[in-house]
Design a protein around this motif. Structure first.
Motif, short mmCIF file in Angstrom:
data_model
loop_
_atom_site.label_atom_id
_atom_site.label_comp_id
_atom_site.label_asym_id
_atom_site.label_seq_id
_atom_site.Cartn_x
_atom_site.Cartn_y
_atom_site.Cartn_z
N LEU A 6 0.84 -1.19 0.00
CA LEU A 6 0.00 0.00 0.00
C LEU A 6 0.88 1.24 0.00
O LEU A 6 0.64 2.21 -0.72
CB LEU A 6 -0.91 -0.01 1.23
CG LEU A 6 -1.84 1.19 1.37
CD1 LEU A 6 -2.81 1.25 0.18
CD2 LEU A 6 -2.62 1.13 2.68
N GLU A 7 1.92 1.17 0.81
CA GLU A 7 2.84 2.30 0.90
C GLU A 7 3.48 2.59 -0.47
O GLU A 7 3.61 3.73 -0.90
CB GLU A 7 3.92 1.97 1.92
CG GLU A 7 4.47 3.16 2.66
CD GLU A 7 5.32 2.69 3.83
OE1 GLU A 7 6.54 2.72 3.68
OE2 GLU A 7 4.73 2.26 4.85
N GLU A 8 3.83 1.48 -1.12
CA GLU A 8 4.45 1.62 -2.44
C GLU A 8 3.48 2.26 -3.43
O GLU A 8 3.84 3.13 -4.22
CB GLU A 8 4.87 0.23 -2.94
CG GLU A 8 6.13 0.22 -3.76
CD GLU A 8 6.59 -1.22 -3.97
OE1 GLU A 8 6.22 -1.79 -5.00
OE2 GLU A 8 7.30 -1.75 -3.09
N ALA A 9 2.24 1.80 -3.38
CA ALA A 9 1.23 2.34 -4.28
C ALA A 9 1.01 3.83 -4.01
O ALA A 9 0.87 4.63 -4.93
CB ALA A 9 -0.08 1.57 -4.13
N LEU A 10 0.99 4.17 -2.72
CA LEU A 10 0.81 5.58 -2.35
C LEU A 10 1.99 6.41 -2.82
O LEU A 10 1.84 7.53 -3.29
CB LEU A 10 0.62 5.73 -0.83
CG LEU A 10 -0.73 5.24 -0.30
CD1 LEU A 10 -0.73 5.25 1.22
CD2 LEU A 10 -1.88 6.08 -0.86
N ASP A 11 3.19 5.84 -2.69
CA ASP A 11 4.39 6.51 -3.16
C ASP A 11 4.28 6.82 -4.65
O ASP A 11 4.61 7.92 -5.10
CB ASP A 11 5.62 5.62 -2.95
CG ASP A 11 6.27 5.87 -1.60
OD1 ASP A 11 5.78 6.77 -0.88
OD2 ASP A 11 7.24 5.17 -1.28
N LEU A 12 3.81 5.82 -5.40
CA LEU A 12 3.68 5.99 -6.85
C LEU A 12 2.64 7.06 -7.18
O LEU A 12 2.84 7.86 -8.08
CB LEU A 12 3.29 4.66 -7.51
CG LEU A 12 4.45 3.71 -7.79
CD1 LEU A 12 3.95 2.42 -8.42
CD2 LEU A 12 5.48 4.38 -8.72
N MET A 13 1.53 7.04 -6.44
CA MET A 13 0.50 8.05 -6.68
C MET A 13 1.04 9.44 -6.39
O MET A 13 0.80 10.39 -7.13
CB MET A 13 -0.73 7.78 -5.80
CG MET A 13 -1.58 6.65 -6.34
SD MET A 13 -2.85 6.16 -5.16
CE MET A 13 -3.86 7.63 -5.10
N GLN A 14 1.80 9.54 -5.29
CA GLN A 14 2.39 10.83 -4.94
C GLN A 14 3.35 11.29 -6.05
O GLN A 14 3.35 12.44 -6.45
CB GLN A 14 3.15 10.72 -3.60
CG GLN A 14 3.72 12.05 -3.12
CD GLN A 14 2.63 13.11 -2.94
OE1 GLN A 14 1.60 12.87 -2.32
NE2 GLN A 14 2.86 14.29 -3.53
N LEU A 15 4.12 10.32 -6.55
CA LEU A 15 5.08 10.64 -7.61
C LEU A 15 4.36 11.13 -8.86
O LEU A 15 4.81 12.05 -9.54
CB LEU A 15 5.93 9.40 -7.93
CG LEU A 15 7.12 9.62 -8.85
CD1 LEU A 15 8.15 10.54 -8.20
CD2 LEU A 15 7.78 8.28 -9.19
N GLU A 16 3.21 10.51 -9.14
CA GLU A 16 2.46 10.93 -10.32
C GLU A 16 1.92 12.34 -10.17
O GLU A 16 1.95 13.14 -11.11
CB GLU A 16 1.33 9.92 -10.60
CG GLU A 16 0.77 10.09 -11.99
CD GLU A 16 -0.21 8.98 -12.38
OE1 GLU A 16 -0.09 7.87 -11.85
OE2 GLU A 16 -1.07 9.27 -13.22
N ILE A 17 1.46 12.65 -8.97
CA ILE A 17 1.00 14.01 -8.69
C ILE A 17 2.18 14.98 -8.83
O ILE A 17 2.07 16.04 -9.45
CB ILE A 17 0.39 14.10 -7.26
CG1 ILE A 17 -0.89 13.27 -7.18
CG2 ILE A 17 0.12 15.55 -6.87
CD1 ILE A 17 -1.39 13.00 -5.78
N ASP A 18 3.31 14.57 -8.28
CA ASP A 18 4.53 15.38 -8.37
C ASP A 18 4.91 15.65 -9.83
O ASP A 18 5.34 16.74 -10.18
CB ASP A 18 5.71 14.68 -7.70
CG ASP A 18 5.66 14.75 -6.18
OD1 ASP A 18 4.73 15.39 -5.65
OD2 ASP A 18 6.55 14.16 -5.54
N LEU A 19 4.77 14.60 -10.66
CA LEU A 19 5.15 14.72 -12.08
C LEU A 19 4.33 15.80 -12.78
O LEU A 19 4.88 16.61 -13.53
CB LEU A 19 4.94 13.39 -12.80
CG LEU A 19 6.06 12.36 -12.77
CD1 LEU A 19 5.65 11.13 -13.58
CD2 LEU A 19 7.35 12.93 -13.33
N HIS A 20 3.02 15.78 -12.54
CA HIS A 20 2.16 16.80 -13.14
C HIS A 20 2.58 18.20 -12.73
O HIS A 20 2.72 19.09 -13.55
CB HIS A 20 0.69 16.57 -12.72
CG HIS A 20 0.01 15.53 -13.54
ND1 HIS A 20 -0.55 15.80 -14.76
CD2 HIS A 20 -0.16 14.21 -13.33
CE1 HIS A 20 -1.07 14.69 -15.26
NE2 HIS A 20 -0.84 13.70 -14.41
#
Ligand code: C2E
Ligand code: CA
Ligand code: CA
Ligand code: CA
Length: 277
Positions: A17-31
């Motif tokens: 879950l943490e990993e998935a959240l990390d990825l989501m955060q990264l995607e937000i960061d990318l935008h």
């Protein structure tokens, strides 16, 4: 420990879950990063194996992350592909690389004939307007088309060979060069590649780095270079890190190389000092 949340199974889920959240955060960061212009290019020289003179550059993306510092593409390209952001990011990289070489050419004639390699991602290649975008980048920058080399991987070509071939033919028609990146890591054969309008092969770093210690690897590199040349393709050896590798490549008549032995990727403003007569 028990009081921190139970058995191995729930720990496993928690970390996923943490990993998935990390990825989501990264995607937000990318935008946000794209909006804030946090991406930039560095330029790694491609040199002549014989005399180490610079013959071109490869544009490589970097992300100046506000907290993490400068982040390399391995941390964000896959996610940018997945989220579709690569279309915007890749187009920006293409435009900027063309503009930058055109600018260097205007201030110094030592840049005459030097090329700019730009990486294309699978999704960029499969996008219908890619040829128009390349043509536009050339038009806007006034860069002569033959100085631009687009890097694609074997895997990208083999996924849909007929489609890839059609796109590469249109790129050739506008005068742009095509380079097959990471050659040897995919599943194509040189005879197959001959059917695509490509002009350069980049031998993957994994072969180059093992070549001086493993006779089998040496023979593979030797065969790839010989066959590529016999098909009229230029060869760039990637990831050359020591003089022993350079001498070996010289013996194999490999004309071009790229790697830390010659230069690391450079900030745009540091490039002109490296190009000398
Ligand atoms: P690549 O296209 O194979 O690029 C070469 C990578 O090898 C670069 O890593 C470069 O810094 C590194 N390298 C160069 N010489 C040496 C050496 O002597 N030793 C070692 N150990 N490494 C060396 P980088 O910049 O981290 O890029 C990684 C990958 O990210 C690239 O691999 C490419 O596939 C992708 N990439 C970079 N920029 C872009 C871009 O604008 N668009 C797309 N689609 N992909 C990009
Ligand atoms: Ca590349
Ligand atoms: Ca490569
Ligand atoms: Ca590689």
């Amino acid at each position: 420990a028990k009081e921190h949340g139970g058995d191995a199974a729930s720990f496993f889920h928690a970390s996923m879950l943490e990993e998935a959240l990390d990825l989501m955060q990264l995607e937000i960061d990318l935008h946000r990063a794209l909006e804030n212009d946090e991406f930039f290019l560095v330029y790694q020289p491609i040199v002549s194996v014989v005399d180490r003179r610079i013959t071109g550059f490869e544009a490589l993306l970097r992300w100046r992350h506000p907290e993490r510092g400068v982040v390399g593409p391995d941390a964000f390209i896959a996610l940018a592909e997945h989220s579709g952001l690569i279309h915007l990011l890749g187009r920006k990289a293409l435009d900027e690389a063309c503009r930058t070489l055109a600018k260097w050419r205007r201030v110094d004639q030592l840049f005459d004939g030097l090329t700019m390699h730009v990486n294309l991602s699978a999704r960029q290649l499969s996008q219908t307007h890619i040829v128009e975008q390349v043509a536009e980048a050339l038009r806007d920058s006034c860069l002569p088309p033959h100085l631009l080399k687009l890097e694609v991987t074997e895997t990208m070509l083999m996924e849909n060979p007929d489609y890839a071939n059609a796109v590469l033919c249109r790129l050739r028609d506008i005068g742009v060069g095509v380079c097959v990146d990471d050659f040897g890591t995919g599943y194509s054969s040189l005879s197959y590649l001959q059917r695509f309008p490509i002009d350069t092969l980049k031998v993957d770093r994994s072969f180059v780095s093992r070549m001086t210690r493993e006779p089998g690897q040496f023979k593979i590199v030797q065969a790839v270079i010989a066959l590529a040349h016999s098909l009229g393709l230029e060869v760039v050896a990637e990831g050359v890190e020591d003089e022993e590798q350079r001498i070996m490549l010289l013996g194999l008549a490999c004309r071009y190389a790229q790697g830390f032995l010659f230069a690391k990727p450079l900030a745009a403003e540091d490039v002109p000092a490296h190009v000398t007569g």
